[in-house]
Design an enzyme around this catalytic site. Structure first.
Site, PDB file in Angstrom:
ATOM      1  N   ASP A  29     -19.425  36.371 -10.518  1.00 46.85           N
ATOM      2  CA  ASP A  29     -18.577  37.494 -10.920  1.00 46.85           C
ATOM      3  C   ASP A  29     -19.461  38.633 -11.441  1.00 46.85           C
ATOM      4  O   ASP A  29     -20.410  38.413 -12.197  1.00 46.85           O
ATOM      5  CB  ASP A  29     -17.600  37.038 -12.018  1.00 46.85           C
ATOM      6  CG  ASP A  29     -16.465  38.022 -12.211  1.00 46.85           C
ATOM      7  OD1 ASP A  29     -15.308  37.650 -11.942  1.00 46.85           O
ATOM      8  OD2 ASP A  29     -16.723  39.176 -12.626  1.00 46.85           O
ATOM      9  N   ILE A  30     -19.138  39.834 -11.005  1.00 40.40           N
ATOM     10  CA  ILE A  30     -19.964  40.998 -11.361  1.00 40.40           C
ATOM     11  C   ILE A  30     -19.836  41.346 -12.858  1.00 40.40           C
ATOM     12  O   ILE A  30     -20.736  41.941 -13.443  1.00 40.40           O
ATOM     13  CB  ILE A  30     -19.587  42.199 -10.451  1.00 40.40           C
ATOM     14  CG1 ILE A  30     -20.739  43.158 -10.295  1.00 40.40           C
ATOM     15  CG2 ILE A  30     -18.324  42.879 -10.917  1.00 40.40           C
ATOM     16  CD1 ILE A  30     -20.538  44.166  -9.164  1.00 40.40           C
ATOM     17  N   ASN A  85      -5.442  33.867 -11.090  1.00 42.51           N
ATOM     18  CA  ASN A  85      -4.416  34.823 -11.485  1.00 42.51           C
ATOM     19  C   ASN A  85      -3.593  35.213 -10.265  1.00 42.51           C
ATOM     20  O   ASN A  85      -4.164  35.573  -9.232  1.00 42.51           O
ATOM     21  CB  ASN A  85      -5.065  36.084 -12.089  1.00 42.51           C
ATOM     22  CG  ASN A  85      -5.935  35.759 -13.291  1.00 42.51           C
ATOM     23  OD1 ASN A  85      -5.653  34.828 -14.030  1.00 42.51           O
ATOM     24  ND2 ASN A  85      -7.014  36.512 -13.474  1.00 42.51           N
ATOM     25  N   GLN A  92      -4.100  39.667 -12.199  1.00 45.08           N
ATOM     26  CA  GLN A  92      -4.840  39.755 -10.934  1.00 45.08           C
ATOM     27  C   GLN A  92      -5.176  41.208 -10.627  1.00 45.08           C
ATOM     28  O   GLN A  92      -4.313  42.088 -10.706  1.00 45.08           O
ATOM     29  CB  GLN A  92      -4.018  39.151  -9.785  1.00 45.08           C
ATOM     30  CG  GLN A  92      -4.805  39.066  -8.482  1.00 45.08           C
ATOM     31  CD  GLN A  92      -4.034  38.367  -7.364  1.00 45.08           C
ATOM     32  OE1 GLN A  92      -2.836  38.110  -7.493  1.00 45.08           O
ATOM     33  NE2 GLN A  92      -4.720  38.094  -6.271  1.00 45.08           N
ATOM     34  N   HIS A  98      -8.542  33.968  -5.237  1.00 42.22           N
ATOM     35  CA  HIS A  98      -9.805  33.393  -5.721  1.00 42.22           C
ATOM     36  C   HIS A  98      -9.568  32.506  -6.926  1.00 42.22           C
ATOM     37  O   HIS A  98      -8.646  32.734  -7.707  1.00 42.22           O
ATOM     38  CB  HIS A  98     -10.795  34.500  -6.106  1.00 42.22           C
ATOM     39  CG  HIS A  98     -10.217  35.535  -7.026  1.00 42.22           C
ATOM     40  ND1 HIS A  98      -9.414  36.566  -6.580  1.00 42.22           N
ATOM     41  CD2 HIS A  98     -10.288  35.689  -8.366  1.00 42.22           C
ATOM     42  CE1 HIS A  98      -9.031  37.314  -7.599  1.00 42.22           C
ATOM     43  NE2 HIS A  98      -9.543  36.795  -8.713  1.00 42.22           N
ATOM     44  N   HIS A 100     -11.368  31.472 -10.448  1.00 47.65           N
ATOM     45  CA  HIS A 100     -12.419  31.755 -11.422  1.00 47.65           C
ATOM     46  C   HIS A 100     -12.996  30.421 -11.894  1.00 47.65           C
ATOM     47  O   HIS A 100     -12.238  29.505 -12.219  1.00 47.65           O
ATOM     48  CB  HIS A 100     -11.850  32.465 -12.660  1.00 47.65           C
ATOM     49  CG  HIS A 100     -11.391  33.858 -12.406  1.00 47.65           C
ATOM     50  ND1 HIS A 100     -12.169  34.956 -12.676  1.00 47.65           N
ATOM     51  CD2 HIS A 100     -10.221  34.340 -11.904  1.00 47.65           C
ATOM     52  CE1 HIS A 100     -11.499  36.055 -12.374  1.00 47.65           C
ATOM     53  NE2 HIS A 100     -10.312  35.721 -11.899  1.00 47.65           N
TER      54      HIS A 100
HETATM   55  P1  AMP Z   1      -8.758  38.883 -10.984  1.00 49.23           P
HETATM   56  O1  AMP Z   1      -8.424  39.659 -12.243  1.00 49.23           O
HETATM   57  O2  AMP Z   1      -8.358  37.435 -11.059  1.00 49.23           O
HETATM   58  O3  AMP Z   1      -8.262  39.570  -9.748  1.00 49.23           O
HETATM   59  O4  AMP Z   1     -10.336  38.833 -10.962  1.00 49.23           O
HETATM   60  C1  AMP Z   1     -11.137  39.669 -10.202  1.00 49.23           C
HETATM   61  C2  AMP Z   1     -12.562  39.400 -10.597  1.00 49.23           C
HETATM   62  O5  AMP Z   1     -13.405  39.944  -9.617  1.00 49.23           O
HETATM   63  C3  AMP Z   1     -12.975  40.037 -11.930  1.00 49.23           C
HETATM   64  O6  AMP Z   1     -13.457  39.009 -12.806  1.00 49.23           O
HETATM   65  C4  AMP Z   1     -14.079  41.007 -11.543  1.00 49.23           C
HETATM   66  O7  AMP Z   1     -15.103  41.096 -12.504  1.00 49.23           O
HETATM   67  C5  AMP Z   1     -14.566  40.440 -10.234  1.00 49.23           C
HETATM   68  N1  AMP Z   1     -15.167  41.389  -9.297  1.00 49.23           N
HETATM   69  C6  AMP Z   1     -14.666  42.599  -8.928  1.00 49.23           C
HETATM   70  N2  AMP Z   1     -15.478  43.179  -8.008  1.00 49.23           N
HETATM   71  C7  AMP Z   1     -16.494  42.297  -7.788  1.00 49.23           C
HETATM   72  C8  AMP Z   1     -17.631  42.302  -6.952  1.00 49.23           C
HETATM   73  N3  AMP Z   1     -17.908  43.350  -6.128  1.00 49.23           N
HETATM   74  N4  AMP Z   1     -18.470  41.243  -6.986  1.00 49.23           N
HETATM   75  C9  AMP Z   1     -18.219  40.190  -7.803  1.00 49.23           C
HETATM   76  N5  AMP Z   1     -17.143  40.122  -8.607  1.00 49.23           N
HETATM   77  C10 AMP Z   1     -16.287  41.155  -8.605  1.00 49.23           C
END
Ligand code: AMP
Ligand code: ZN
Length: 134
Positions: A29-30, A85, A92, A98, A100
């Site tokens: 995760d970024i 989520n 989400q 995805h 986590h």
């Molecule tokens: P959600 O809130 O469950 O949709 O989680 C989305 C997750 O994606 C968040 O924890 C972000 O930090 C992560 N995220 C968003 N863009 C990227 C990316 N380019 N590379 C890796 N993780 C990402």
């Protein structure tokens, strides 16, 4: 389709990929909640867990278990949260399903899910309502 995670699958967007096979991809995760926080996705796009195929659900879940074990070992975690989520109201942000995988450490300060007291009768009625919808 304008989906960030589909673009990670096709390498249009870079990511720290930790696992890949024909159906599944996992990457860090970024903006990690904790060090080692990773995301596991089916390569095939579906908006959330509820709309994913059972086949993708099974594959992604199997790989998530494998990834969770590796992350626990790599980070010396004391535990791990695996969560997903579904829908904006559930937090989400990226609408490509995805999991986590969040390694947990003793007293790491994360306090998810506040609980509330509930009434027996209310719970029973709700249980019936949910069963009707299965
Ligand atoms: P959600 O809130 O469950 O949709 O989680 C989305 C997750 O994606 C968040 O924890 C972000 O930090 C992560 N995220 C968003 N863009 C990227 C990316 N380019 N590379 C890796 N993780 C990402
Ligand atoms: Zn996608």
């Amino acid at each position: 389709m304008d989906c960030i995670f589909c673009k990670i699958v096709t390498r249009e967007i870079p990511a720290d990929i930790i696992y890949e096979d024909d159906n599944t991809l996992a990457f860090l995760d970024i903006k990690p909640v904790n060090r080692g926080h990773a995301l596991v996705i089916p390569k095939k796009h579906s908006a959330d867990m509820l709309s994913a195929s059972d086949a993708d659900l099974i594959e992604t879940t199997k790989i998530t278990k494998k990834i969770a074990k590796a992350i626990v070992l790599a980070t010396s975690a004391a535990g791990v949260n695996v969560s997903t989520n579904n829908g904006a109201a559930a937090g989400q942000v990226i609408f490509h399903w995805h999991y986590h995988v969040i390694p947990r450490f003793t007293a790491d300060g994360l306090i998810p899910w506040p609980h509330h007291d509930s009434e027996t009768k209310t719970r029973q009625e709700l249980a019936e309502e949910i069963k009707k919808n299965l």
